[in-house]
Design a protein around this motif. Structure first.
Motif, PDB file in Angstrom:
ATOM      1  N   SER A  23      -9.225   3.737  17.212  1.00  0.00           N
ATOM      2  CA  SER A  23      -9.073   4.626  16.054  1.00  0.00           C
ATOM      3  C   SER A  23      -9.941   5.872  16.170  1.00  0.00           C
ATOM      4  CB  SER A  23      -9.406   3.868  14.765  1.00  0.00           C
ATOM      5  OG  SER A  23     -10.646   3.212  14.879  1.00  0.00           O
ATOM      6  N   CYS A  24     -10.199   6.342  17.391  1.00  0.00           N
ATOM      7  CA  CYS A  24     -10.958   7.569  17.589  1.00  0.00           C
ATOM      8  C   CYS A  24     -10.485   8.260  18.856  1.00  0.00           C
ATOM      9  CB  CYS A  24     -12.464   7.273  17.676  1.00  0.00           C
ATOM     10  SG  CYS A  24     -12.908   6.244  19.096  1.00  0.00           S
ATOM     11  N   GLN A  25     -10.837   9.537  19.008  1.00  0.00           N
ATOM     12  CA  GLN A  25     -10.512  10.277  20.222  1.00  0.00           C
ATOM     13  C   GLN A  25     -11.619  11.292  20.481  1.00  0.00           C
ATOM     14  OE1 GLN A  25      -6.686  12.049  19.439  1.00  0.00           O
ATOM     15  NE2 GLN A  25      -7.475  13.489  17.921  1.00  0.00           N
ATOM     16  N   PRO A  26     -11.718  11.776  21.705  1.00  0.00           N
ATOM     17  CA  PRO A  26     -12.781  12.724  22.014  1.00  0.00           C
ATOM     18  C   PRO A  26     -12.778  13.922  21.068  1.00  0.00           C
ATOM     19  CG  PRO A  26     -11.732  11.977  24.027  1.00  0.00           C
ATOM     20  CD  PRO A  26     -10.913  11.442  22.897  1.00  0.00           C
ATOM     21  N   GLY A  27     -13.979  14.322  20.633  1.00  0.00           N
ATOM     22  CA  GLY A  27     -14.127  15.460  19.718  1.00  0.00           C
ATOM     23  C   GLY A  27     -14.246  15.068  18.276  1.00  0.00           C
ATOM     24  N   ASP A  28     -13.852  13.836  17.925  1.00  0.00           N
ATOM     25  CA  ASP A  28     -13.958  13.393  16.531  1.00  0.00           C
ATOM     26  C   ASP A  28     -15.417  13.332  16.108  1.00  0.00           C
ATOM     27  OD1 ASP A  28     -11.263  13.114  16.466  1.00  0.00           O
ATOM     28  OD2 ASP A  28     -11.240  10.910  16.385  1.00  0.00           O
ATOM     29  N   THR A  29     -15.663  13.749  14.865  1.00  0.00           N
ATOM     30  CA  THR A  29     -16.984  13.552  14.263  1.00  0.00           C
ATOM     31  C   THR A  29     -16.896  12.340  13.351  1.00  0.00           C
ATOM     32  OG1 THR A  29     -17.472  15.920  14.341  1.00  0.00           O
ATOM     33  CG2 THR A  29     -18.769  14.575  12.812  1.00  0.00           C
ATOM     34  N   VAL A  30     -17.811  11.403  13.537  1.00  0.00           N
ATOM     35  CA  VAL A  30     -17.736  10.136  12.796  1.00  0.00           C
ATOM     36  C   VAL A  30     -19.073   9.852  12.121  1.00  0.00           C
ATOM     37  CG1 VAL A  30     -15.963   9.130  14.281  1.00  0.00           C
ATOM     38  CG2 VAL A  30     -18.368   8.803  14.853  1.00  0.00           C
TER      39      VAL A  30
ATOM     40  N   LEU B 105     -14.281   2.223  15.227  1.00  0.00           N
ATOM     41  CA  LEU B 105     -13.877   2.931  16.437  1.00  0.00           C
ATOM     42  C   LEU B 105     -12.877   2.136  17.263  1.00  0.00           C
ATOM     43  CD1 LEU B 105     -17.326   4.327  17.610  1.00  0.00           C
ATOM     44  CD2 LEU B 105     -15.663   5.383  16.070  1.00  0.00           C
ATOM     45  N   VAL B 106     -13.148   0.847  17.447  1.00  0.00           N
ATOM     46  CA  VAL B 106     -12.317   0.005  18.316  1.00  0.00           C
ATOM     47  C   VAL B 106     -12.224  -1.389  17.701  1.00  0.00           C
ATOM     48  CG1 VAL B 106     -12.094  -1.054  20.613  1.00  0.00           C
ATOM     49  CG2 VAL B 106     -13.011   1.266  20.405  1.00  0.00           C
TER      50      VAL B 106
ATOM     51  N   VAL C 288     -24.290   5.335  14.592  1.00  0.00           N
ATOM     52  CA  VAL C 288     -24.928   6.433  13.875  1.00  0.00           C
ATOM     53  C   VAL C 288     -23.905   7.555  13.695  1.00  0.00           C
ATOM     54  CG1 VAL C 288     -27.275   5.965  14.717  1.00  0.00           C
ATOM     55  CG2 VAL C 288     -25.741   7.406  16.065  1.00  0.00           C
ATOM     56  N   LYS C 289     -24.252   8.557  12.937  1.00  0.00           N
ATOM     57  CA  LYS C 289     -23.392   9.724  12.806  1.00  0.00           C
ATOM     58  C   LYS C 289     -23.424  10.534  14.100  1.00  0.00           C
ATOM     59  CE  LYS C 289     -22.429  13.634   9.738  1.00  0.00           C
ATOM     60  NZ  LYS C 289     -22.833  14.352   8.503  1.00  0.00           N
ATOM     61  N   GLY C 290     -22.234  11.004  14.556  1.00  0.00           N
ATOM     62  CA  GLY C 290     -22.215  11.773  15.782  1.00  0.00           C
ATOM     63  C   GLY C 290     -20.815  12.208  16.157  1.00  0.00           C
ATOM     64  N   THR C 291     -20.668  12.622  17.414  1.00  0.00           N
ATOM     65  CA  THR C 291     -19.396  13.123  17.928  1.00  0.00           C
ATOM     66  C   THR C 291     -18.937  12.263  19.101  1.00  0.00           C
ATOM     67  OG1 THR C 291     -19.995  15.378  17.298  1.00  0.00           O
ATOM     68  CG2 THR C 291     -18.214  15.129  18.902  1.00  0.00           C
TER      69      THR C 291
ATOM     70  N   LEU D  12     -16.744   1.170  26.333  1.00  0.00           N
ATOM     71  CA  LEU D  12     -15.478   1.498  25.664  1.00  0.00           C
ATOM     72  C   LEU D  12     -15.472   2.927  25.120  1.00  0.00           C
ATOM     73  CD1 LEU D  12     -15.005  -1.814  23.624  1.00  0.00           C
ATOM     74  CD2 LEU D  12     -14.232  -1.302  25.951  1.00  0.00           C
ATOM     75  N   VAL D  13     -16.575   3.346  24.532  1.00  0.00           N
ATOM     76  CA  VAL D  13     -16.657   4.674  23.913  1.00  0.00           C
ATOM     77  C   VAL D  13     -18.033   5.273  24.212  1.00  0.00           C
ATOM     78  CG1 VAL D  13     -16.617   5.964  21.733  1.00  0.00           C
ATOM     79  CG2 VAL D  13     -15.085   4.007  22.048  1.00  0.00           C
ATOM     80  N   GLU D  14     -18.045   6.594  24.508  1.00  0.00           N
ATOM     81  CA  GLU D  14     -19.305   7.327  24.619  1.00  0.00           C
ATOM     82  C   GLU D  14     -19.362   8.348  23.484  1.00  0.00           C
ATOM     83  OE1 GLU D  14     -20.724   8.511  28.658  1.00  0.00           O
ATOM     84  OE2 GLU D  14     -18.695   7.886  29.272  1.00  0.00           O
TER      85      GLU D  14
END
Length: 671
Positions: free
Chosen positions: A612-619, A625-626, A641-644, A662-664
């Motif tokens: 449920s995310c893709q590069p560039g998203d701010t969360v 996310l997964v 944490v809050k980030g991109t 899985l996600v960076e």
């Protein structure tokens, strides 16, 4: 005349091979191991001064090949062979060929082995030697008419059994004359199939006997001594579970008479070395010869602990021609010893043997009064080729109850990950009231079957203990660091929040049982757990166990010795003598790790069910996310944490491994 043994070949494997070599090496004797291809990396092979491969995994192609054993002896210059127990230990061919080739056979002459090879012939010899026999018939006339006649004369109930057999094969209990013909026919068929010999004998069936055996030792000069007795009554399918010495609750005069009868037994067949004479004993009725084992017994350590003698040392000294130095009156015993056999088997699945890899192994060889004779090591493969006994745990005490309690404690500290063990069941026997009070019989297991089947921990207790084992295993480094320096709120391994402790979520699987729980760490060593499926919580209090790396837990009014071991995603949980495996997932910890290194990793093997995310998203912190499906449950992995989002390395439907990234993401710097 003494004939020195300089090189000893041990024609066996596992714990008995190791045990024999340890004594031989202390006597200055060089040791040779023989091994099958399946045992190439076994501890006994590494321990030996020299090792020779003698064939494939199957015992019939390796350990039971007399030619292969003797070839190895010639190649290595061995002038003695110790057969251990099992395999060729009671094989007349090996004894005869050793004698013919001038090699010491550490055991009795072939003629002595042969004399005890047939139960019928042995009973006839014992009758002449004045050794008490169970009333019955062991003659050569095997006709149906003769069996009916002898059955009536012996009286009912009676036991029909194969003369050449053992292990319960070719054996029938008969309670009336009408059953005799069918029982004889069935026993003959089974005896022929199992042993190639249909010969049967009849004995009076003792309803509640005990299995009591006497250890004997003879030298080559005609001197024989008995080294007291052992009780081996607790058996399943005629296989011993617990052995102890001396046999409890036997009058001194009966004990002496039994020992003297055992010596007469050895004298009657010209015995040499260590042997065991087995009797059936019925309090108030007397004792009766059953058979003689012409070798060292599995349970010999309990005799060693109460007498202070090393039986293997004396086997080797006798083989060299030395004379026994003690009179019978000079021999004494003190205290009490008990032995439990540790098997890779599942008592709750009809005791079926279990194979696997010992990913983790911790044996209790540092406890007071405890001895461990082991044949395995961590990382070893437990194969289906041989007997599943891994080790023997032996405990000594000044009293029987002290030995019993020490053995229970030792088994609670025997911990292996990778195979199922029988030690929980053994402890159920040791802690049973009837056993604790010494009320023993060969039918103990059948008579107490219902109470012995009772499980030690219910589902919710297993879940709570699994959580605590996981928590301690995953936080051990943090806890050690906190203990080594000044304690502050920032180093405490609890779930403290402003306003009080906060619950955290944890998902577990034990076997096929899945559950989700919430836990509260109230302070160091105190916490509580609540399953999603229940309203009430479970309180746990714990402290470090001084005898191991585990903890001692108070749970529902009970004290539990808790240990753990991890291998990949497998968590072994050891609660007293009960072992099980658990799979544990903890999204909060996963997120905490990710916050530190900018990576969100799979907590275990599983399948991606949603991204449920893709590069560039701010969360924001806590954003989904997964979704990962594992252990038949779906786990949501959230932003720590809050980030991109910097990169996404998975897609829906992917199978991922434990620890896979899985996600960076890049965390937003705090203002």
């Amino acid at each position: 005349m003494t004939q020195h043994i300089h090189t000893l070949l041990v024609a066996n494997r596992g714990e008995i091979a190791l045990r024999v070599m340890k004594t031989a090496q202390t006597m200055g004797i060089r040791c040779v191991a023989v091994y099958s291809e399946a045992d190439a990396r076994a501890p006994f092979v590494d321990f030996a001064d020299e090792a020779v491969c003698i064939g494939p995994a199957a015992a019939s192609e390796s350990y039971l090949k007399v030619d292969h054993i003797l070839d190895a002896a010639r190649k290595t210059g061995a002038n003695a062979i110790h057969p251990g127990y099992g395999f060729l230990s009671e094989n007349t061919e090996l004894a005869e060929r050793c004698e013919a080739e001038g090699i010491h056979f550490v055991g009795p002459p072939a003629a002595s082995i042969a004399a005890m090879g047939s139960k019928s012939a042995a009973k006839a010899l014992m009758e002449k030697a004045g050794v008490p026999l169970v009333p019955g018939y062991h003659g050569d006339d095997q006709s149906a008419d003769r069996f009916r006649q002898e059955a009536e004369h012996t009286g009912f109930p009676l036991l029909i059994k194969a003369s050449a057999g053992g292990g319960g094969k070719g054996m029938r209990v008969v309670r009336s004359l009408a059953e005799v013909d069918d029982a004889v026919a069935a026993a003959q068929r089974e005896a022929t199939s199992s042993f190639g010999d249909p010969h049967l004998l009849i004995e009076r069936y003792l309803e509640n006997p005990r299995h009591v055996e006497v250890q004997v030792m003879f030298d080559k000069h005609g001197n024989g001594r008995y080294l007291f007795d052992r009780d081996c009554s607790v058996q399943r399918r005629h296989q011993k579970i617990i052995e102890e010495a001396p046999a409890p609750n036997i009058p001194d005069d009966v004990r002496r008479e039994m020992g003297e009868a055992a010596v007469r037994c050895g004298e009657a067949i010209g015995y040499v070395g260590a042997g065991t004479v087995e009797f059936l004993y019925e309090p108030g009725a007397g004792f009766y010869f059953m058979e003689m084992n012409t070798r060292l017994q599995v349970e010999h350590p309990v005799t060693e602990l109460i007498t202070g003698l090393d039986l293997v040392e004396w086997q080797l000294k006798v083989a060299q021609g030395e004379t026994l130095p003690w009179s019978q009156d000079a021999l004494h015993y003190s205290g009490h010893a008990m032995e439990a056999r540790v098997y890779a088997e599942d008592p709750d699945n009809d005791f079926l043997p279990v194979t696997g890899t010992l990913f983790s192994l911790s044996e209790p060889d540092n406890l007071p009064g405890v001895r461990v004779d082991s044949g395995v090591c961590q990382g070893q493969e437990i194969t289906p080729w041989y007997d599943p006994m891994l080790a023997k745990v032996i405990a000594y005490g000044h009293t029987r109850d002290e030995a019993r309690q020490r053995l229970v404690d030792a088994l609670a500290h025997y911990r292996a990950l990778g195979v199922t063990l029988n030690i929980d069941y053994v402890c159920r026997v040791l802690e049973h009231t009837e056993f604790a009070e010494g009320r023993l019989t060969t039918h103990f297991i059948e008579q107490q079957a219902d109470s012995l089947a009772k499980q030690a921990f219910d589902h919710r207790e297993q879940m709570a203990l699994s959580w605590l084992a996981w928590y301690r295993a995953t936080n051990s480094a943090l806890l050690a660091e906190a203990a080594s320096r000044w304690t502050s709120p920032w180093t405490a391994g609890d779930s403290y929040r402003l306003g009080g402790p906060c619950s955290q979520r944890c998902e577990l699987r034990i076997g096929s049982e899945d559950d989700t729980l919430h836990y509260w760490l109230e302070s160091t060593g105190h916490g509580k757990v609540q399953l999603d499926s229940e309203d009430r919580s479970i309180a746990l209090n714990w402290r470090d166990d001084p005898d191991s790396d585990g903890v001692i837990v108070r749970l529902n009014g009970r004290t539990v010795k808790l240990g753990w071991a991890a291998h990949g995603e497998r968590l072994g949980v050891f609660a007293n003598a009960v072992h099980w495996e658990a799979l544990v997932n903890h999204p909060e910890e996963q997120a905490g790790d990710a916050a530190g290194d900018g990576q969100l990793k799979a907590p275990m093997h599983g399948r991606i069910t949603a991204v449920s995310c893709q590069p560039g998203d701010t969360v924001d912190a806590g954003t989904s996310l997964v979704a990962l499906e594992a252990m038949k449950m779906e786990h949501t992995l959230r932003a720590p944490v809050k980030g991109t989002i910097a990169a996404v390395h998975c897609n829906e439907g992917d199978n991922v491994g434990s620890g896979q990234v899985l996600v960076e993401f890049e965390a937003e710097e705090a203002s």
